[in-house]
Structure formats: structure tokens, C-alpha cells
Design a protein around this motif. Structure first.
Motif, PDB file in Angstrom:
ATOM      1  N   ALA A  73       2.152   5.870  -9.489  1.00 51.71           N
ATOM      2  CA  ALA A  73       1.789   7.007  -8.641  1.00 51.71           C
ATOM      3  C   ALA A  73       1.311   6.627  -7.242  1.00 51.71           C
ATOM      4  O   ALA A  73       1.795   7.192  -6.248  1.00 51.71           O
ATOM      5  N   PRO A  74       0.359   5.687  -7.076  1.00 51.43           N
ATOM      6  CA  PRO A  74      -0.152   5.427  -5.722  1.00 51.43           C
ATOM      7  C   PRO A  74       0.906   4.967  -4.732  1.00 51.43           C
ATOM      8  O   PRO A  74       0.754   5.204  -3.522  1.00 51.43           O
ATOM      9  N   GLY A  75       1.953   4.317  -5.179  1.00 54.06           N
ATOM     10  CA  GLY A  75       2.960   3.810  -4.241  1.00 54.06           C
ATOM     11  C   GLY A  75       4.261   4.583  -4.236  1.00 54.06           C
ATOM     12  O   GLY A  75       5.202   4.196  -3.544  1.00 54.06           O
ATOM     13  N   ILE A  76       4.326   5.686  -4.988  1.00 52.11           N
ATOM     14  CA  ILE A  76       5.589   6.406  -5.128  1.00 52.11           C
ATOM     15  C   ILE A  76       5.997   7.122  -3.836  1.00 52.11           C
ATOM     16  O   ILE A  76       7.164   7.164  -3.472  1.00 52.11           O
ATOM     17  N   VAL A  77       5.021   7.673  -3.122  1.00 49.83           N
ATOM     18  CA  VAL A  77       5.338   8.370  -1.859  1.00 49.83           C
ATOM     19  C   VAL A  77       5.641   7.376  -0.744  1.00 49.83           C
ATOM     20  O   VAL A  77       6.668   7.508  -0.056  1.00 49.83           O
ATOM     21  N   PRO A  78       4.805   6.344  -0.502  1.00 44.01           N
ATOM     22  CA  PRO A  78       5.168   5.356   0.523  1.00 44.01           C
ATOM     23  C   PRO A  78       6.480   4.642   0.237  1.00 44.01           C
ATOM     24  O   PRO A  78       7.145   4.186   1.166  1.00 44.01           O
ATOM     25  N   PHE A 148      -2.575  13.524  -8.218  1.00 48.51           N
ATOM     26  CA  PHE A 148      -3.803  13.200  -7.479  1.00 48.51           C
ATOM     27  C   PHE A 148      -3.737  11.784  -6.902  1.00 48.51           C
ATOM     28  O   PHE A 148      -4.026  11.568  -5.713  1.00 48.51           O
ATOM     29  N   LEU A 149      -3.321  10.821  -7.721  1.00 50.03           N
ATOM     30  CA  LEU A 149      -3.256   9.433  -7.261  1.00 50.03           C
ATOM     31  C   LEU A 149      -2.149   9.232  -6.235  1.00 50.03           C
ATOM     32  O   LEU A 149      -2.280   8.396  -5.335  1.00 50.03           O
ATOM     33  N   SER A 150      -1.070   9.981  -6.356  1.00 50.90           N
ATOM     34  CA  SER A 150       0.023   9.863  -5.373  1.00 50.90           C
ATOM     35  C   SER A 150      -0.420  10.319  -4.002  1.00 50.90           C
ATOM     36  O   SER A 150      -0.114   9.680  -2.986  1.00 50.90           O
ATOM     37  N   GLY A 151      -1.136  11.447  -3.966  1.00 55.56           N
ATOM     38  CA  GLY A 151      -1.637  11.925  -2.680  1.00 55.56           C
ATOM     39  C   GLY A 151      -2.692  11.007  -2.103  1.00 55.56           C
ATOM     40  O   GLY A 151      -2.700  10.724  -0.896  1.00 55.56           O
ATOM     41  N   LEU A 152      -3.569  10.501  -2.961  1.00 54.35           N
ATOM     42  CA  LEU A 152      -4.618   9.604  -2.497  1.00 54.35           C
ATOM     43  C   LEU A 152      -4.054   8.263  -2.048  1.00 54.35           C
ATOM     44  O   LEU A 152      -4.543   7.664  -1.079  1.00 54.35           O
ATOM     45  N   GLY A 153      -3.005   7.795  -2.737  1.00 52.71           N
ATOM     46  CA  GLY A 153      -2.426   6.492  -2.424  1.00 52.71           C
ATOM     47  C   GLY A 153      -1.805   6.403  -1.048  1.00 52.71           C
ATOM     48  O   GLY A 153      -1.685   5.306  -0.485  1.00 52.71           O
ATOM     49  N   GLY A 232      -4.299  18.899  -9.799  1.00 53.33           N
ATOM     50  CA  GLY A 232      -3.518  17.795  -9.235  1.00 53.33           C
ATOM     51  C   GLY A 232      -2.398  18.297  -8.344  1.00 53.33           C
ATOM     52  O   GLY A 232      -2.158  17.741  -7.260  1.00 53.33           O
ATOM     53  N   LEU A 233      -1.727  19.367  -8.791  1.00 54.15           N
ATOM     54  CA  LEU A 233      -0.661  19.948  -7.984  1.00 54.15           C
ATOM     55  C   LEU A 233      -1.214  20.539  -6.692  1.00 54.15           C
ATOM     56  O   LEU A 233      -0.629  20.363  -5.612  1.00 54.15           O
ATOM     57  N   ALA A 234      -2.342  21.247  -6.791  1.00 52.15           N
ATOM     58  CA  ALA A 234      -2.957  21.839  -5.595  1.00 52.15           C
ATOM     59  C   ALA A 234      -3.378  20.755  -4.606  1.00 52.15           C
ATOM     60  O   ALA A 234      -3.181  20.898  -3.386  1.00 52.15           O
ATOM     61  N   TRP A 235      -3.949  19.669  -5.110  1.00 57.88           N
ATOM     62  CA  TRP A 235      -4.358  18.554  -4.249  1.00 57.88           C
ATOM     63  C   TRP A 235      -3.158  17.936  -3.557  1.00 57.88           C
ATOM     64  O   TRP A 235      -3.196  17.678  -2.344  1.00 57.88           O
ATOM     65  N   PHE A 236      -2.084  17.684  -4.307  1.00 59.93           N
ATOM     66  CA  PHE A 236      -0.910  17.038  -3.738  1.00 59.93           C
ATOM     67  C   PHE A 236      -0.303  17.900  -2.632  1.00 59.93           C
ATOM     68  O   PHE A 236       0.053  17.397  -1.562  1.00 59.93           O
ATOM     69  N   ARG A 237      -0.180  19.194  -2.881  1.00 64.82           N
ATOM     70  CA  ARG A 237       0.406  20.092  -1.874  1.00 64.82           C
ATOM     71  C   ARG A 237      -0.500  20.214  -0.648  1.00 64.82           C
ATOM     72  O   ARG A 237      -0.003  20.435   0.456  1.00 64.82           O
ATOM     73  N   ARG A 238      -1.789  20.063  -0.873  1.00 70.73           N
ATOM     74  CA  ARG A 238      -2.720  20.161   0.262  1.00 70.73           C
ATOM     75  C   ARG A 238      -2.623  18.934   1.170  1.00 70.73           C
ATOM     76  O   ARG A 238      -2.621  19.079   2.393  1.00 70.73           O
ATOM     77  N   VAL A 239      -2.541  17.761   0.597  1.00 70.04           N
ATOM     78  CA  VAL A 239      -2.568  16.535   1.397  1.00 70.04           C
ATOM     79  C   VAL A 239      -1.181  16.101   1.878  1.00 70.04           C
ATOM     80  O   VAL A 239      -1.082  15.254   2.783  1.00 70.04           O
ATOM     81  N   GLN A 240      -0.114  16.667   1.314  1.00 72.28           N
ATOM     82  CA  GLN A 240       1.224  16.215   1.701  1.00 72.28           C
ATOM     83  C   GLN A 240       1.582  16.625   3.135  1.00 72.28           C
ATOM     84  O   GLN A 240       2.536  16.093   3.718  1.00 72.28           O
ATOM     85  N   GLU A 241       0.806  17.540   3.693  1.00 68.17           N
ATOM     86  CA  GLU A 241       1.075  17.948   5.081  1.00 68.17           C
ATOM     87  C   GLU A 241       0.916  16.790   6.051  1.00 68.17           C
ATOM     88  O   GLU A 241       1.531  16.784   7.120  1.00 68.17           O
ATOM     89  N   GLY A 242       0.105  15.803   5.698  1.00 71.17           N
ATOM     90  CA  GLY A 242      -0.108  14.675   6.590  1.00 71.17           C
ATOM     91  C   GLY A 242       0.659  13.435   6.226  1.00 71.17           C
ATOM     92  O   GLY A 242       0.498  12.375   6.868  1.00 71.17           O
TER      93      GLY A 242
END
Length: 247
Positions: A73-78, A148-153, A232-242
Motif C-alpha cells: 500500500a505505501p508505495g502503490i501510488v508513487p 489509509f496507508l496508500s494515501g499516507l505513503g 479509509g476510502l474517505a481519507w484516500f479521496r481527501r488526500v489524493q487531491e495533492g
């Protein structure tokens, strides 16, 4: 994407997709030798080596889903920067893909386990068909944690290092290597905070006719898993804007 995730693990391998079945069989043999023959571990005085290995294998398959989902999860978006820049692409599915791939591998592992149970003369009863339904709250919980970890990562690159130690801790404070009843009664309730505890107990109740957790415990686990999924879904959608700016 899940199919591509599964096939990529065995691409260019000589045995190809055969490894999907061979891998859980080899793991079962290794667990049997290490924990049953070398360490001589048992869940009870009347349990033989192979029965202990099957009991252990049932819990480790669930841990495999948790470990695969949270470690990736932490490295999936980068690791998918090209998709982040495509506004029409739903980034929420990126953390879900390795979880579904791990679930497929674990499902095949449970089929192998059931086959060995039948060979041993202990055929599971009809409740085994409810196994996928019983794992649904666990998958919801893992997915919520992965979001949650994907957005935080993306923002905190040390997240992946922390998760590796967390996964080891969760494994050893769950009833994977030992029965929950072996712990003092005062400690047992705290283990239910581990996302592995309730699903491991439910799976073993279905496969090995062990005691099922109380209904209240199962209901609470389902409610908490659903809440973790939604948060977790709400957090991810909130932080994905950046994401695009950071990456």
C-alpha cells in the motif's frame, strides 16, 4: 488489473500458472517440517504433526492477504505516477488490486488445504461454503487500512518501513501460531483488536470444528471493519487531491 497482477508473478516462469497450485503445497510441506518436525509444536497433546501444520496453514493464508495488502500500500501510488496524472483514472483501485490478487492466491491455498483434509479423512462440513462470506469483513478491513496507508505513503515515505515491523507484530500477537485459549483470560480480549484474530478463529471453526467466536464479537468485528473501510476510502479521496503535486 487484478488478473495482470496475478499473471505478472508467474510471467516468464518455466512452470507458468502451475505455480499458483504448487506454491501453497510447497508452503504447507515447509510448515509441516519446520513447525511439526523440527520445533515439534502442537495445539494439543493428541494432535499429530500434519494436523498442526494444517491448522497453522489456515491462519498463515489470512496473514498473507494482510501482509500483501498493507506492505504494498505505501508505495502503490508513487509506483504508478503515470496513472496519477490521468484525471479519469480511479486511483482507489490501485491499493485494492494486490489485495484481490492475494485473496485469489489464498483461496487456492484453502482449496489445497481442504484437499489434504479430505485425504486425511477429515472432510469439512457444509459450512465451508460460507468461507468466502466469512472473509468479507476481513477484506473490507484490509482494504480500508490499505487506502489509509496508500494515501499516507505518498506524503510520508517512511510509512513502508514502519508497516513492515507492524506486520510482524500483528502476526505474533494473533492466534496464528498458538490457540487463543492458551493466553490468560485477562489478555485474550486485547487480541481481538488485531484484525487477524476474529477471521482466523472463524476460518478454523469452519475447517477444524473449533469453537466459533461469540456472536457479539463477530458483529462488532463486522461493524468496525465496515467503518475502517469507509474511513479509509474517505481519507484516500481527501488526500489524493495533492498526489500530482507531491509526485
Amino acid at each position: 488489473m487484478t488478473r495482470r497482477e496475478v499473471e505478472s508473478r508467474y510471467r516468464d516462469a518455466v512452470m507458468g500458472r502451475i505455480w499458483i497450485i504448487v506454491s501453497p503445497v510447497l508452503l504447507l510441506l515447509i510448515y509441516t517440517f519446520v513447525f511439526g518436525v523440527v520445533l515439534k509444536s502442537r495445539w494439543g497433546s493428541d494432535q499429530d504433526t500434519f494436523s498442526f501444520a494444517l491448522t497453522l496453514f489456515a491462519g498463515l493464508l489470512l496473514n498473507g492477504i494482510l501482509a500483501e495488502g498493507l506492505s504494498r500500500a505505501p508505495g502503490i501510488v508513487p509506483g504508478n505516477v503515470n496513472l496519477v496524472k490521468k484525471l479519469v483514472f480511479p486511483l482507489e483501485i490501485l491499493p485494492v488490486t494486490p489485495i484481490l490478487a492475494a485473496f485469489i492466491n489464498s483461496a487456492l491455498g484453502y482449496l489445497v488445504l481442504i484437499v489434504f483434509l479430505v485425504i486425511k479423512g477429515v472432510a469439512p462440513g457444509w459450512p465451508v461454503i460460507l468461507l468466502p462470506l466469512m472473509l468479507l469483513p476481513f477484506l473490507l478491513c484490509v482494504t480500508g487500512l490499505a487506502w489509509f496507508l496508500s494515501g499516507l505513503g505518498v506524503y510520508v515515505r517512511d510509512t513502508g518501513q514502519f508497516v513492515q515491523f507492524l506486520l510482524i507484530l500483528l502476526l505474533f500477537i494473533s492466534p496464528v501460531f498458538y490457540p487463543l485459549s492458551s493466553l490468560p483470560p485477562a489478555v485474550q480480549p486485547y487480541l481481538y483488536m488485531n484484525p487477524l484474530t476474529v477471521p482466523v478463529e472463524m476460518v478454523r471453526a469452519v475447517l477444524f470444528d473449533s469453537p466459533l467466536p461469540e456472536f457479539g464479537v463477530i458483529a462488532l468485528y463486522c461493524a468496525v471493519s465496515t467503518l475502517v473501510f469507509l474511513l479509509g476510502l474517505a481519507w484516500f479521496r481527501r488526500v489524493q487531491e495533492g498526489f500530482a503535486d507531491v509526485l
